[in-house]
Design an enzyme around this catalytic site. Sequence first.
Site, short mmCIF file in Angstrom:
data_model
loop_
_atom_site.label_atom_id
_atom_site.label_comp_id
_atom_site.label_asym_id
_atom_site.label_seq_id
_atom_site.Cartn_x
_atom_site.Cartn_y
_atom_site.Cartn_z
N GLY A 49 19.19 4.46 9.52
CA GLY A 49 18.44 5.29 10.45
C GLY A 49 19.07 5.18 11.83
N GLN A 54 19.56 6.24 21.02
CA GLN A 54 20.55 5.18 20.77
C GLN A 54 21.98 5.63 21.10
OE1 GLN A 54 18.76 4.20 16.65
NE2 GLN A 54 19.76 2.32 17.28
N CYS A 92 18.77 -3.47 13.73
CA CYS A 92 18.90 -2.23 14.49
C CYS A 92 20.34 -2.12 14.98
CB CYS A 92 17.93 -2.26 15.67
SG CYS A 92 18.02 -0.81 16.72
N LEU A 93 20.89 -0.93 14.88
CA LEU A 93 22.27 -0.72 15.33
C LEU A 93 22.41 -1.02 16.82
CD1 LEU A 93 23.14 2.58 13.40
CD2 LEU A 93 23.73 0.23 12.78
N HIS A 134 10.22 2.65 12.63
CA HIS A 134 11.21 2.02 13.51
C HIS A 134 11.84 3.06 14.43
CE1 HIS A 134 14.72 -0.92 14.08
NE2 HIS A 134 15.19 0.22 14.57
N GLU A 135 12.21 4.21 13.85
CA GLU A 135 12.90 5.24 14.64
C GLU A 135 11.93 5.95 15.60
OE1 GLU A 135 15.96 4.95 14.55
OE2 GLU A 135 16.16 3.91 12.63
N HIS A 138 11.81 4.05 18.69
CA HIS A 138 12.95 4.29 19.60
C HIS A 138 12.66 5.47 20.53
CE1 HIS A 138 16.18 1.56 18.53
NE2 HIS A 138 16.10 1.85 17.25
NI NI Z 1 16.88 0.79 15.66
#
Ligand code: NI
Length: 158
Positions: A49, A54, A92-93, A134-135, A138
């Site tokens: 995701g 991000q 998380c990236l 989660h997204e 963000h």
């Molecule tokens: Ni993330």
Amino acid sequence: MSRRTIITNPSPTLQEKSLPVDSAEISTTEFQVFLDDLLETMHGADGVGIAAPQVGVHKRVFVGLKGNEPHVFINPEITRASFRKVDSEEGCLSVPGIWGIVRRHRCVTVSYTDRFGNPARVRLEGLPAIVAQHETDHLEGILFIEKATRITTPPSAL
Ligand code: NI
């Protein structure tokens, strides 16, 4: 298509709230290229995701999962969430090398616009439900480490 640079914590960019996408923008070449870039950036980083902020774009867009497939969600809203919750172990990236346990709804229903500009709604459970939550965070400028009840680095394979 090109990969975008993923912004990593700490950064004020990750804490900013994202703004709704204007429906007229969705069909533009620039926006469609952005969606492809977002997908490519996620794949290139082996993520499941990614959210637009991000990569420094404060628009309400994320790539999540629908079934096993990556799926673009534009202007997503979680309209239903199960009473039942689960502990998920997340990374998380934008927070490389850190994992943690976050309490999430087991199932969610997401209303959104798809990349063709059509209104859509999907009920998700399991990993796709976790990713959607989660997204969505963000898009509100929230990272999982702010919600984690416990940090599990290295991952414990919960
Ligand atoms: Ni993330």
